[in-house]
Design an enzyme around this catalytic site. Structure first.
Site, PDB file in Angstrom:
ATOM      1  N   CYS A   2       0.228   0.599  -8.206  1.00 19.64           N
ATOM      2  CA  CYS A   2       0.468  -0.148  -7.126  1.00 19.64           C
ATOM      3  C   CYS A   2       2.010  -0.249  -6.707  1.00 19.64           C
ATOM      4  O   CYS A   2       2.768   0.010  -7.591  1.00 19.64           O
ATOM      5  CB  CYS A   2      -0.026  -1.559  -6.923  1.00 19.64           C
ATOM      6  SG  CYS A   2      -1.751  -1.703  -7.362  1.00 19.64           S
ATOM      7  N   GLY A  30      -0.076   3.565  -3.331  1.00 22.35           N
ATOM      8  CA  GLY A  30      -1.141   2.959  -3.352  1.00 22.35           C
ATOM      9  C   GLY A  30      -1.791   3.145  -1.719  1.00 22.35           C
ATOM     10  O   GLY A  30      -0.882   2.527  -0.924  1.00 22.35           O
ATOM     11  N   ASN A 102       1.947  -4.681 -10.283  1.00 23.75           N
ATOM     12  CA  ASN A 102       1.476  -3.162 -10.463  1.00 23.75           C
ATOM     13  C   ASN A 102       1.313  -3.078 -12.172  1.00 23.75           C
ATOM     14  O   ASN A 102       2.141  -3.452 -12.944  1.00 23.75           O
ATOM     15  CB  ASN A 102       2.856  -2.473 -10.208  1.00 23.75           C
ATOM     16  CG  ASN A 102       2.799  -0.888 -10.637  1.00 23.75           C
ATOM     17  OD1 ASN A 102       1.592  -0.507 -10.659  1.00 23.75           O
ATOM     18  ND2 ASN A 102       3.778  -0.446 -11.123  1.00 23.75           N
ATOM     19  N   GLY A 103       0.091  -2.628 -12.263  1.00 26.38           N
ATOM     20  CA  GLY A 103      -0.216  -2.375 -13.838  1.00 26.38           C
ATOM     21  C   GLY A 103      -1.731  -2.663 -13.913  1.00 26.38           C
ATOM     22  O   GLY A 103      -2.494  -2.728 -13.319  1.00 26.38           O
ATOM     23  N   TYR A 258       5.401  12.189 -11.826  1.00 28.93           N
ATOM     24  CA  TYR A 258       4.375  12.405 -10.587  1.00 28.93           C
ATOM     25  C   TYR A 258       4.496  11.176  -9.841  1.00 28.93           C
ATOM     26  O   TYR A 258       4.558  11.408  -8.395  1.00 28.93           O
ATOM     27  CB  TYR A 258       2.862  12.501 -10.894  1.00 28.93           C
ATOM     28  CG  TYR A 258       1.822  12.239  -9.905  1.00 28.93           C
ATOM     29  CD1 TYR A 258       1.630  13.377  -8.987  1.00 28.93           C
ATOM     30  CD2 TYR A 258       1.376  11.089  -9.780  1.00 28.93           C
ATOM     31  CE1 TYR A 258       0.671  13.180  -8.041  1.00 28.93           C
ATOM     32  CE2 TYR A 258       0.339  11.149  -8.780  1.00 28.93           C
ATOM     33  CZ  TYR A 258       0.024  12.015  -7.835  1.00 28.93           C
ATOM     34  OH  TYR A 258      -0.747  11.678  -6.634  1.00 28.93           O
TER      35      TYR A 258
HETATM   36  P1  AMP Z   1      -6.451  18.145 -10.912  1.00 34.33           P
HETATM   37  O1  AMP Z   1      -7.229  18.748  -9.957  1.00 34.33           O
HETATM   38  O2  AMP Z   1      -7.507  16.865 -11.322  1.00 34.33           O
HETATM   39  O3  AMP Z   1      -6.107  18.794 -11.948  1.00 34.33           O
HETATM   40  O4  AMP Z   1      -5.434  17.167 -10.018  1.00 34.33           O
HETATM   41  C1  AMP Z   1      -4.162  17.645 -10.199  1.00 34.33           C
HETATM   42  C2  AMP Z   1      -3.135  17.433  -9.048  1.00 34.33           C
HETATM   43  O5  AMP Z   1      -3.349  15.784  -9.002  1.00 34.33           O
HETATM   44  C3  AMP Z   1      -1.730  17.359  -9.597  1.00 34.33           C
HETATM   45  O6  AMP Z   1      -1.408  18.254  -8.190  1.00 34.33           O
HETATM   46  C4  AMP Z   1      -1.019  16.013  -9.529  1.00 34.33           C
HETATM   47  O7  AMP Z   1       0.294  16.254  -8.602  1.00 34.33           O
HETATM   48  C5  AMP Z   1      -1.858  15.241  -8.994  1.00 34.33           C
HETATM   49  N1  AMP Z   1      -2.010  13.786  -9.789  1.00 34.33           N
HETATM   50  C6  AMP Z   1      -1.785  13.832 -10.918  1.00 34.33           C
HETATM   51  N2  AMP Z   1      -1.846  12.703 -11.513  1.00 34.33           N
HETATM   52  C7  AMP Z   1      -2.701  11.912 -10.471  1.00 34.33           C
HETATM   53  C8  AMP Z   1      -3.022  10.475 -10.371  1.00 34.33           C
HETATM   54  N3  AMP Z   1      -3.024   9.676 -11.444  1.00 34.33           N
HETATM   55  N4  AMP Z   1      -3.412  10.237  -8.895  1.00 34.33           N
HETATM   56  C9  AMP Z   1      -3.538  11.002  -8.119  1.00 34.33           C
HETATM   57  N5  AMP Z   1      -3.037  12.467  -8.149  1.00 34.33           N
HETATM   58  C10 AMP Z   1      -2.513  12.760  -9.262  1.00 34.33           C
END
Ligand code: AMP
Length: 492
Positions: A2, A30, A102-103, A258
């Site tokens: 968050c 978020g 956040n957490g 990320y």
């Molecule tokens: P996936 O299709 O599940 O492999 O999603 C990978 C993509 O989701 C990557 O391009 C990341 O930039 C993004 N990503 C990684 N971690 C998260 C997260 N916790 N929440 C949302 N997007 C994510």
């Protein structure tokens, strides 16, 4: 994950407008709900589901009077993510406290049972932090027969939180008629910074989950709050700082991979520069592995851009924008169920054929979670006429769920669960797949602040720094995920 901001402005000022600006700057943390609470002689509250621009308007902002306030944007991880879970939360008796975090509290269920006689029923873990802090403050207030609380009382209450509440959390709170409080979990897993600004109106103090929030409001980043550290700005505007723990600092590396905005500094480490170093390290690994040099390096927008550009420079290969993202449909990961997630990936990105056709393409992304996004993109790039498609990732394989507030996946959902890199490459349909080496990833961030001995790498290793993550706890997260569709319960 968050985002939050807390501000203590000069006497007579109104901080809601700045909080609103700050929330816009951390909207990426978020998009589920947003809220602001300010204080004059009472709390003024506006919160709701949706984006910052959807929740606030001129009318409700006008109500948010006062020079002391807290704002929050929610990314749901534990809790049903209902309206009553939107933050900030506040209590008015016996002392007014408004709070956002956040957490993720890892012993939430136990604490929740313990507190269930006294607490209102939201499913947000912030509530237990608020209750523990509020109980400890009230006790001190009783002991002093209702006299004013001082910094020692406030720090004593934070110590109670550290003793009782396990997990990873950075917290901002306003204490009515007392001041602004910010504290960070004992291992410093979640980021939080503090800043000051002096202008014609006077001096303001702010704390936030990312430094970009301070930037947009013209604050100087004075400090990053340390692990187990609390900062309290009292009514006389004296800043009290106290280190209340002795655990090692283990900031979450996934913030740099990320989550955070590239224009933020976390623990004094630039997110942008770290991502560039990820790209340089990946390029070195690429060369060392003897992989064929591609014709073009293409980032998967947005978070992989800085790394992809650095990788291209290091490989001496053109960097091209081969994929265009539609920014107006939200992050597909946050969609409530798998079906909408899959279809929205197609809406999310479109290839620029002329950059891909007839080329050996190297795609760069920050992480692979389930692999759905990557698989779709690879297919799209092949359909656009690429001769070959390779894939480089600026983090190692994700294999373990995060109990600290990043909604990723349960163990079996990770594409890398029990799979070799070759198997993953086959499953994604790529000619070659390269993950950034874990030590290289950590080193790329650590170069920015060598005082950080190590980072939380739990999602890559299953080694949880707080030491309290049992199989049962992970099962609880998994059950919660499944009981809410595949949207996990919300922690901030
Ligand atoms: P996936 O299709 O599940 O492999 O999603 C990978 C993509 O989701 C990557 O391009 C990341 O930039 C993004 N990503 C990684 N971690 C998260 C997260 N916790 N929440 C949302 N997007 C994510």
């Amino acid at each position: 994950m968050c985002g939050f901001i807390g501000i203590f402005g000069p006497e007579g000022s109104h901080v809601a407008g700045e909080i609103y600006e700050g929330l816009l700057a951390v909207q990426h943390r978020g998009q589920d709900a947003a809220g602001i609470t300010t204080f004059t002689d009472a709390f003024h509250v506006k919160k709701g589901r949706g984006l910052v621009i959807e929740v606030f308007n001129e009318r409700n902002m006008a109500r948010l009077q006062g020079n002391l306030g807290v704002g929050h944007v929610r990314y749901p991880t534990v809790g049903a993510g209902d309206d009553e879970d939107a933050q900030p939360f506040h209590h008015t008796y016996p002392i007014g406290v408004s709070m956002a975090h956040n957490g993720n509290v890892t012993n939430f269920a136990e604490l929740n049972d313990h507190l269930s006689n006294t607490r209102p029923n939201s499913s947000c873990d912030l509530e237990v932090i608020l209750w523990v802090l509020q109980d400890a403050l009230s006790e001190r207030l009783r002991a002093s027969a209702g006299a004013h609380l001082d910094a020692d009382d406030v720090f004593h209450a934070v110590t109670q939180v550290y003793e009782k509440v396990k997990g990873a959390y950075s917290v901002v709170a306003t204490i009515a008629d007392h001041g602004l409080l910010a504290f960070r979990d004992p291992f410093g897993i979640k980021p939080i910074c503090f800043g000051e600004r002096t202008n014609a109106e006077g001096t303001s103090y702010a704390c936030a989950s990312e430094s970009v929030v301070l930037d947009v409001n013209g604050y100087d980043r004075t400090l990053d709050i340390g692990p187990g550290e609390a900062v309290f700005v009292d009514q006389d505007r004296i800043i009290h700082r106290r280190s209340l723990g002795d655990q090692p600092h283990r900031p979450c590396i996934f913030e740099w991979v990320y989550f955070a905005r590239p224009d933020s500094f976390l623990d004094d480490v630039s997110v942008y520069k770290t991502r560039r170093r990820f790209g340089q390290a990946l390029a070195r690994q690429w060369k060392e592995s003897g992989s064929p040099i591609p014709d073009v390096v293409v980032p998967i927008p947005d978070s992989a851009r800085d790394a992809a550009l650095a990788m291209a420079l290091e490989l001496d290969v053109p960097y091209r924008e081969g994929l265009v993202k539609n920014r107006y449909i939200g992050r597909t990961f946050i969609m409530p169920n798998q079906a909408s997630r899959q279809s929205s990936i197609r809406r999310k990105m479109n290839p620029i054929k002329l950059e891909l056709e007839g080329k050996n393409v190297l795609l760069v992304d920050d992480s692979i979670v389930r692999g759905n996004t990557s698989r779709r993109i690879v297919k799209m790039v092949r359909e656009a006429g690429a001769l070959s498609v390779c894939f480089a990732v600026t983090s190692p394989p994700l294999v373990a769920p995060c109990p600290y507030g990043i909604d990723m996946a349960s163990k079996t959902e990770f594409i890398a669960d029990n799979r070799s890199v070759e198997d993953i490459a086959n499953s994604l349909g790529v000619d070659r797949l390269l993950y950034l080496d874990r030590d290289a990833m950590n080193e790329a961030a650590r170069v920015g602040n060598t005082a950080i001995e190590a980072f939380c790498n739990a999602c890559f290793t299953g080694d949880y720094p707080t030491g309290d993550i049992s199989i049962e706890r992970l099962q609880y997260i998994e059950e919660e995920r499944h009981s809410h569709g595949d949207k996990a319960p919300t922690f901030g």
